[in-house]
Design an enzyme around this catalytic site. Structure first.
Site, mmCIF file in Angstrom:
data_model
loop_
_atom_site.group_PDB
_atom_site.id
_atom_site.type_symbol
_atom_site.label_atom_id
_atom_site.label_comp_id
_atom_site.label_asym_id
_atom_site.label_seq_id
_atom_site.Cartn_x
_atom_site.Cartn_y
_atom_site.Cartn_z
ATOM 1 N N ASP A 1 -3.664 3.912 3.391
ATOM 2 C CA ASP A 1 -3.472 2.484 3.668
ATOM 3 C C ASP A 1 -4.443 1.628 2.864
ATOM 4 O O ASP A 1 -4.311 0.401 2.844
ATOM 5 C CB ASP A 1 -3.611 2.195 5.162
ATOM 6 C CG ASP A 1 -4.936 2.682 5.734
ATOM 7 O OD1 ASP A 1 -5.141 3.902 5.753
ATOM 8 O OD2 ASP A 1 -5.771 1.851 6.143
ATOM 9 N N ARG B 1 0.835 -1.192 0.000
ATOM 10 C CA ARG B 1 0.000 0.000 0.000
ATOM 11 C C ARG B 1 0.875 1.250 0.000
ATOM 12 O O ARG B 1 2.057 1.197 0.349
ATOM 13 C CB ARG B 1 -0.894 0.002 1.242
ATOM 14 C CG ARG B 1 -1.638 -1.320 1.489
ATOM 15 C CD ARG B 1 -2.024 -1.453 2.960
ATOM 16 N NE ARG B 1 -2.588 -2.783 3.254
ATOM 17 C CZ ARG B 1 -3.886 -3.057 3.311
ATOM 18 N NH1 ARG B 1 -4.759 -2.104 3.082
ATOM 19 N NH2 ARG B 1 -4.306 -4.260 3.591
ATOM 20 N N ASP C 1 -9.781 -3.262 0.041
ATOM 21 C CA ASP C 1 -10.439 -2.901 1.298
ATOM 22 C C ASP C 1 -11.826 -2.320 1.075
ATOM 23 O O ASP C 1 -12.042 -1.115 1.134
ATOM 24 C CB ASP C 1 -9.557 -1.952 2.121
ATOM 25 C CG ASP C 1 -8.387 -2.681 2.756
ATOM 26 O OD1 ASP C 1 -8.524 -3.891 3.013
ATOM 27 O OD2 ASP C 1 -7.338 -2.067 2.980
#
Length: 512
Positions: A267, A198, A277
């Protein structure tokens, strides 16, 4: 729980007759210890399989039947460490809603290892919701069933739509409860990614002024994701260029589908250029660039229309982390700053080119004319003013492209149908400049405009059925539908329609 082994083509017999062979080759685990914490997942009480992604398993060279067998479910739940696995939690930092947090890391995830798929590409196999790690910051390290099902559905829908994304290999319920706003059933997602590197991974070491680690990480990212950069005279600038290009294309794809990530923290910004995510994510229905679904995004930082700006902001943080490396190859700090700024200026034109090109395809324009972008923006402005459904408007344009007699199905989507009528005059005039018959154009447009997306109210209905009734059939049905996003069928109309007023879901949650 209803039987879930129907999701596997040939269910296991309930014995350990199948052995899972991952063939792990774990390059990240060979990096120095500062990059991660080694630990095994925390076992759970009574794991049961919800779903194995048979197609994905096969593409990775894995045996789906073995994964669905008891020994495989033990691995997917974190109760057993597979042969060749070197489980670890990765270290990273991140800017969360613009504020820097120097240590985040895998607080509830565990990287089991890496496999090389049948396509020759290396993939991470990670458990999400697998227990506490040194990065948990007081959290329980677990995941609730609802967010696991949401990520499974939406990530697989994105893959079917052709968007670079992490994917779901499996979901397992744990037989344990987790406490969020209320007590909820726990679950573990097995996630597959090109990697879990990331922007925040680079920030973690840059904040510690650990230039050696930044260099090691950059070399690793180049070898894994951008091997062509290694041949460049300035490999770290080439790495930055490559990440910028992939992110520009990725965000353009989001914008062309009405997708809202929800939490574009650094992130959650992948070096590989994948969507990663899936927390409070959603597909927009009524078009409005200011749309926000994340309950915690009270200021609208990550609103739909802000996503390109935030992507550039995140990439700027990556460039800052790489400055010492850029300085070494560019000849000093001033040259490094100039190099980074030059690289970042490429984002906007690359994004606009990808977005404009995609809008042309969505409108059935396969040649280029100077006013095409203005024509598309005019439509979007009229859609916003009239609360027109994003997905349905573009899908129904496919029919309208074949003839004006189909305009009626679009006009009803606009609060003021005359707004569409006025725009359609210019669109049809532009279509006259396109070669080929209208039916072929309409068919091509259907490949650029999905009919079926995971609409938020449908996802929430699936979650309610699973959590409240232990009924996973709605999950199976919705997953099947959204992984065939370009199909038209009268019996799928309920999945294609926007939420009725009483069905609307205004907010989504991370589930952490």
């Amino acid at each position: 729980m209803e039987s879930t082994e129907a999701s596997v083509s040939a269910p296991g017999s309930g014995t350990d007759s199948h052995t899972v062979h991952f063939g792990f080759d774990n390059t990240y685990a060979r990096l120095e210890a500062r990059f991660y914490a080694r630990l095994a997942p925390t076992p759970v009480a009574a794991p049961q399989l919800v779903k194995v992604n048979v197609e994905l398993a096969r593409s990775l060279g894995l045996d789906a039947e073995a994964l669905a067998a008891p020994a495989g479910v033990e691995i997917l739940a974190g109760n057993r460490v597979a042969e060749g696995s070197e489980p670890l939690a990765q270290a990273y930092a991140g800017h969360q809603f613009g504020s820097f947090v120097p240590q985040l890391g895998d607080g509830r995830a565990n990287l089991l290892g890496e496999v090389v798929g049948r396509d020759g590409v290396r993939y991470d196999i990670q458990l999400k919701g697998s227990g506490r790690t040194p990065f948990s910051r007081g959290g329980d390290g677990r995941a609730a069933l609802g967010p696991v099902l949401r990520e499974y559905i939406v990530s697989e829908a994105m893959a079917a739509l052709g968007v670079p994304t992490t994917r779901a290999l499996a979901a397992v319920v744990t037989g344990e409860s987790v406490l969020r706003e209320t007590v909820l059933p726990g679950a573990v997602l097995t996630r597959v990614a090109a990697s879990h590197l990331r922007v925040g991974t680079f920030e973690y070491f840059a904040a510690r002024r650990d230039t050696e680690a930044v260099r090691m990480l950059a070399d690793y990212a180049i070898k894994r994701h951008y091997p062509e950069a290694a041949q460049d005279k300035q490999p770290y600038r080439a790495l930055l260029d490559g990440v910028i290009a992939r992110q520009a294309h990725l965000i353009a794809q989001w914008m062309l589908l009405g997708f809202i990530h929800g939490v574009m923290n650094t992130d959650n910004s992948s070096i590989s250029g994948e969507t990663i995510d899936y927390g409070p994510c959603a597909f927009m229905e009524a078009y409005d660039p200011a749309t926000v679904f994340s309950y915690i995004d009270q200021q609208g930082r990550y609103a739909f229309g802000n996503q390109p700006r935030i992507a550039l902001w995140n990439l700027t943080r990556l460039a800052e982390a790489l400055l010492p490396l850029l300085a070494d190859e560019a000849g000093g700090e001033e040259a490094a700053l100039a190099s980074a700024k030059e690289a970042l200026t490429a984002f906007a034109p690359q994004f606009e080119a990808a977005r404009t090109g995609g809008l042309r395809l969505k409108l059935g324009l396969f040649t280029q004319q100077e006013d095409d972008a203005a024509l598309a923006e005019d439509l979007l402005e009229r859609m916003a003013a009239n609360r027109a459904d994003f997905t349905l408007t573009f899908r129904r344009l496919c029919d309208a492209a074949a003839g004006a007699e189909h305009d009626g199905v679009i006009r009803t989507l606009f609060a003021d149908p005359a707004a569409y009528d006025a725009w359609a005059v210019g669109w049809r005039s532009r279509l006259q400049l396109e070669p080929g018959p209208s039916q072929e154009r309409a068919a091509a447009m259907r490949k650029a405009n999905p009919a079926l997306i995971p609409r938020n109210h449908l996802v929430e209905a699936v979650i309610r059925a699973a959590v409240e009734e232990q009924n996973f059939q709605p999950f199976e049905e919705l997953l099947d539908v959204v992984t065939r996003p370009y199909e038209d069928s009268p019996n799928l109309e309920a999945y294609a329609m926007p939420a009725r007023p009483e069905e609307r879901v205004e907010h989504t949650f991370c589930g952490t």
